[in-house]
Structure formats: structure tokens, C-alpha cells
Motif scaffolding. Structure first.
Motif, PDB file in Angstrom:
ATOM      1  N   MET A  32       0.821  -1.183   0.000  1.00 41.55           N
ATOM      2  CA  MET A  32       0.000   0.000   0.000  1.00 41.55           C
ATOM      3  C   MET A  32       0.875   1.260   0.000  1.00 41.55           C
ATOM      4  SD  MET A  32      -2.872   1.148   2.748  1.00 41.55           S
ATOM      5  CE  MET A  32      -1.796   1.569   4.074  1.00 41.55           C
ATOM      6  N   TYR A  33       1.947   1.237   0.790  1.00 40.57           N
ATOM      7  CA  TYR A  33       2.778   2.436   0.879  1.00 40.57           C
ATOM      8  C   TYR A  33       3.565   2.680  -0.405  1.00 40.57           C
ATOM      9  CZ  TYR A  33       1.481   2.498   5.739  1.00 40.57           C
ATOM     10  OH  TYR A  33       0.757   2.553   6.887  1.00 40.57           O
ATOM     11  N   VAL A  34       3.933   1.626  -1.110  1.00 41.85           N
ATOM     12  CA  VAL A  34       4.628   1.802  -2.389  1.00 41.85           C
ATOM     13  C   VAL A  34       3.692   2.473  -3.385  1.00 41.85           C
ATOM     14  CG1 VAL A  34       5.688   0.599  -4.322  1.00 41.85           C
ATOM     15  CG2 VAL A  34       6.197  -0.122  -1.995  1.00 41.85           C
ATOM     16  N   GLY A  35       2.450   2.012  -3.435  1.00 41.54           N
ATOM     17  CA  GLY A  35       1.465   2.634  -4.317  1.00 41.54           C
ATOM     18  C   GLY A  35       1.197   4.079  -3.953  1.00 41.54           C
ATOM     19  N   GLN A  36       1.152   4.369  -2.649  1.00 38.79           N
ATOM     20  CA  GLN A  36       0.943   5.742  -2.199  1.00 38.79           C
ATOM     21  C   GLN A  36       2.106   6.635  -2.625  1.00 38.79           C
ATOM     22  OE1 GLN A  36       0.840   6.126   2.052  1.00 38.79           O
ATOM     23  NE2 GLN A  36       0.105   8.218   1.989  1.00 38.79           N
ATOM     24  N   LEU A  37       3.325   6.141  -2.464  1.00 38.06           N
ATOM     25  CA  LEU A  37       4.499   6.929  -2.854  1.00 38.06           C
ATOM     26  C   LEU A  37       4.540   7.148  -4.364  1.00 38.06           C
ATOM     27  CD1 LEU A  37       7.048   8.326  -1.857  1.00 38.06           C
ATOM     28  CD2 LEU A  37       8.239   6.154  -2.103  1.00 38.06           C
ATOM     29  N   GLU A  38       4.226   6.117  -5.128  1.00 41.41           N
ATOM     30  CA  GLU A  38       4.185   6.264  -6.591  1.00 41.41           C
ATOM     31  C   GLU A  38       3.124   7.275  -7.003  1.00 41.41           C
ATOM     32  OE1 GLU A  38       6.016   4.978  -9.111  1.00 41.41           O
ATOM     33  OE2 GLU A  38       7.380   4.208  -7.589  1.00 41.41           O
ATOM     34  N   PHE A  39       1.952   7.216  -6.368  1.00 43.50           N
ATOM     35  CA  PHE A  39       0.873   8.159  -6.682  1.00 43.50           C
ATOM     36  C   PHE A  39       1.309   9.589  -6.382  1.00 43.50           C
ATOM     37  CE2 PHE A  39      -2.753  10.649  -5.163  1.00 43.50           C
ATOM     38  CZ  PHE A  39      -3.519  10.670  -6.313  1.00 43.50           C
ATOM     39  N   LEU A  40       1.918   9.803  -5.209  1.00 44.92           N
ATOM     40  CA  LEU A  40       2.342  11.155  -4.852  1.00 44.92           C
ATOM     41  C   LEU A  40       3.439  11.662  -5.775  1.00 44.92           C
ATOM     42  CD1 LEU A  40       2.269  10.875  -0.967  1.00 44.92           C
ATOM     43  CD2 LEU A  40       0.747  12.212  -2.410  1.00 44.92           C
ATOM     44  N   GLY A  68       8.418  20.587  -8.184  1.00 46.01           N
ATOM     45  CA  GLY A  68       8.917  21.243  -6.986  1.00 46.01           C
ATOM     46  C   GLY A  68       8.395  20.657  -5.685  1.00 46.01           C
ATOM     47  N   LEU A  69       7.390  19.777  -5.756  1.00 40.71           N
ATOM     48  CA  LEU A  69       6.786  19.239  -4.542  1.00 40.71           C
ATOM     49  C   LEU A  69       6.963  17.736  -4.383  1.00 40.71           C
ATOM     50  CD1 LEU A  69       3.433  21.238  -4.469  1.00 40.71           C
ATOM     51  CD2 LEU A  69       5.439  21.572  -3.047  1.00 40.71           C
ATOM     52  N   LYS A  70       7.821  17.123  -5.170  1.00 44.31           N
ATOM     53  CA  LYS A  70       8.003  15.666  -5.077  1.00 44.31           C
ATOM     54  C   LYS A  70       8.602  15.248  -3.743  1.00 44.31           C
ATOM     55  CE  LYS A  70       8.020  14.639  -9.939  1.00 44.31           C
ATOM     56  NZ  LYS A  70       6.679  14.176 -10.027  1.00 44.31           N
ATOM     57  N   SER A  71       9.554  16.003  -3.212  1.00 48.47           N
ATOM     58  CA  SER A  71      10.132  15.662  -1.910  1.00 48.47           C
ATOM     59  C   SER A  71       9.102  15.854  -0.802  1.00 48.47           C
ATOM     60  CB  SER A  71      11.376  16.483  -1.631  1.00 48.47           C
ATOM     61  OG  SER A  71      11.060  17.852  -1.588  1.00 48.47           O
ATOM     62  N   PHE A  72       8.206  16.825  -0.964  1.00 45.92           N
ATOM     63  CA  PHE A  72       7.127  17.006   0.003  1.00 45.92           C
ATOM     64  C   PHE A  72       6.187  15.804  -0.017  1.00 45.92           C
ATOM     65  CE2 PHE A  72       2.833  18.552   1.020  1.00 45.92           C
ATOM     66  CZ  PHE A  72       3.047  18.946   2.332  1.00 45.92           C
ATOM     67  N   GLY A  73       5.938  15.244  -1.187  1.00 46.27           N
ATOM     68  CA  GLY A  73       5.105  14.043  -1.294  1.00 46.27           C
ATOM     69  C   GLY A  73       5.738  12.860  -0.596  1.00 46.27           C
ATOM     70  N   SER A  74       7.056  12.704  -0.738  1.00 48.85           N
ATOM     71  CA  SER A  74       7.763  11.621  -0.039  1.00 48.85           C
ATOM     72  C   SER A  74       7.683  11.812   1.467  1.00 48.85           C
ATOM     73  CB  SER A  74       9.219  11.566  -0.488  1.00 48.85           C
ATOM     74  OG  SER A  74       9.305  11.254  -1.847  1.00 48.85           O
ATOM     75  N   ALA A  75       7.855  13.048   1.923  1.00 52.72           N
ATOM     76  CA  ALA A  75       7.764  13.332   3.353  1.00 52.72           C
ATOM     77  C   ALA A  75       6.351  13.068   3.867  1.00 52.72           C
ATOM     78  CB  ALA A  75       8.165  14.776   3.625  1.00 52.72           C
ATOM     79  N   LEU A  76       5.355  13.410   3.060  1.00 51.52           N
ATOM     80  CA  LEU A  76       3.966  13.161   3.440  1.00 51.52           C
ATOM     81  C   LEU A  76       3.687  11.667   3.558  1.00 51.52           C
ATOM     82  CD1 LEU A  76       1.260  14.596   3.978  1.00 51.52           C
ATOM     83  CD2 LEU A  76       0.782  14.354   1.546  1.00 51.52           C
ATOM     84  N   CYS A  77       4.262  10.880   2.665  1.00 49.76           N
ATOM     85  CA  CYS A  77       4.098   9.431   2.708  1.00 49.76           C
ATOM     86  C   CYS A  77       4.711   8.858   3.979  1.00 49.76           C
ATOM     87  CB  CYS A  77       4.720   8.802   1.467  1.00 49.76           C
ATOM     88  SG  CYS A  77       4.542   7.020   1.378  1.00 49.76           S
ATOM     89  N   MET A  78       5.929   9.261   4.309  1.00 54.23           N
ATOM     90  CA  MET A  78       6.587   8.772   5.524  1.00 54.23           C
ATOM     91  C   MET A  78       5.854   9.230   6.782  1.00 54.23           C
ATOM     92  SD  MET A  78       8.953   6.895   4.547  1.00 54.23           S
ATOM     93  CE  MET A  78       8.917   6.537   2.816  1.00 54.23           C
ATOM     94  N   THR A  79       5.308  10.438   6.758  1.00 55.14           N
ATOM     95  CA  THR A  79       4.539  10.933   7.893  1.00 55.14           C
ATOM     96  C   THR A  79       3.278  10.112   8.095  1.00 55.14           C
ATOM     97  OG1 THR A  79       5.392  13.153   7.511  1.00 55.14           O
ATOM     98  CG2 THR A  79       3.427  12.978   8.860  1.00 55.14           C
ATOM     99  N   SER A  80       2.623   9.730   7.010  1.00 53.95           N
ATOM    100  CA  SER A  80       1.406   8.922   7.145  1.00 53.95           C
ATOM    101  C   SER A  80       1.728   7.536   7.693  1.00 53.95           C
ATOM    102  CB  SER A  80       0.669   8.826   5.810  1.00 53.95           C
ATOM    103  OG  SER A  80       1.374   8.005   4.909  1.00 53.95           O
ATOM    104  N   ILE A  81       2.889   6.985   7.359  1.00 51.96           N
ATOM    105  CA  ILE A  81       3.294   5.692   7.917  1.00 51.96           C
ATOM    106  C   ILE A  81       3.493   5.817   9.426  1.00 51.96           C
ATOM    107  CG2 ILE A  81       5.152   3.982   7.987  1.00 51.96           C
ATOM    108  CD1 ILE A  81       5.580   4.542   4.984  1.00 51.96           C
ATOM    109  N   SER A  82       4.208   6.847   9.857  1.00 49.67           N
ATOM    110  CA  SER A  82       4.461   6.999  11.295  1.00 49.67           C
ATOM    111  C   SER A  82       3.178   7.312  12.064  1.00 49.67           C
ATOM    112  CB  SER A  82       5.511   8.069  11.539  1.00 49.67           C
ATOM    113  OG  SER A  82       5.051   9.323  11.106  1.00 49.67           O
TER     114      SER A  82
END
Length: 113
Positions: free
Chosen positions: A1-9, A16-30
Motif C-alpha cells: 500500500m505504501y509503495v502505491g501511495q508513494l508512486e501516486f504522490l 517542486g513538490l516531489k520531496s514534500f510528497g515523499s515526506a507526506l508518505c513517511m509521515t502517514s506511515i508513522s
């Protein structure tokens, strides 16, 4: 699920916001891990009454894990309903890369080579 979420983001975010998407994905996991721990604590506090072992005791043979899994199934069903509503509301966004092409990985490739 998290791989799909990261790919979607990564696919739906502007360059300019791709790193923000990665951070958002990791935040949702935690946050999911913290909420899971909170859910277990709340269930144990509510289900442990009058010296009864509760739904998730140390000795699992004395507990009611079936009730806990029914609760998880109900929460998952509610989550599915929210997901379906959000998925119907969502509009696919197509962003162009820095070279003016789309983000599908075919930036200027020549098929005659």
C-alpha cells in the motif's frame, strides 16, 4: 500500500513538490503506527472491566481477539467508504516536466533508433 501511495504522490505532484510528497508518505506511515498503538490502548482500557482480562490479554486464550478483529473489520469498511468517496471526487492531474514533456518517461525518445 505504501509503495502505491508513494508512486501516486510522485506522479501527481509537480516537480517542486516531489520531496514534500515523499515526506507526506513517511509521515502517514508513522502516524498510522501511533494510531494503531492508540487503538490497542483504548480497546484494552474499555474492554478490561471488573477483573475481566479484556479483548487482548497477556494470555490470548482468555481474550476475545475475535471482537478486536470485528472492530478492525468495521474500521476498515468505514475507511473503504471514505476512500471510495475521495476517489470519485478526485480529478487526475497531468503535470508537464521541466522539458515541457509529460512525466511518463518518454522525454524526447526517438523510436527509430
Amino acid at each position: 500500500m505504501y509503495v502505491g501511495q508513494l508512486e501516486f504522490l510522485n506522479e501527481q505532484a509537480p516537480d517542486g513538490l516531489k520531496s514534500f510528497g515523499s515526506a507526506l508518505c513517511m509521515t502517514s506511515i508513522s502516524l498510522g503506527n501511533y494510531i494503531s498503538s492508540l487503538l490497542v490502548s483504548i480497546v484494552m482500557k474499555i474492554s478490561t472491566k471488573d477483573k475481566m482480562p479484556g479483548w487482548i490479554p497477556g494470555n490470548l486464550n482468555r481474550g476475545h481477539l475475535d471482537m478486536f478483529y470485528f472492530l478492525l473489520a468495521a474500521l476498515t469498511t468505514a475507511d473503504l467508504v471514505v476512500y471510495i468517496v475521495c476517489a470519485k471526487w478526485y480529478k487526475y492531474g497531468k503535470f508537464e516536466g521541466m522539458n515541457g514533456g509529460s512525466n511518463n518517461g518518454n522525454k524526447g525518445s526517438d523510436s527509430s533508433v
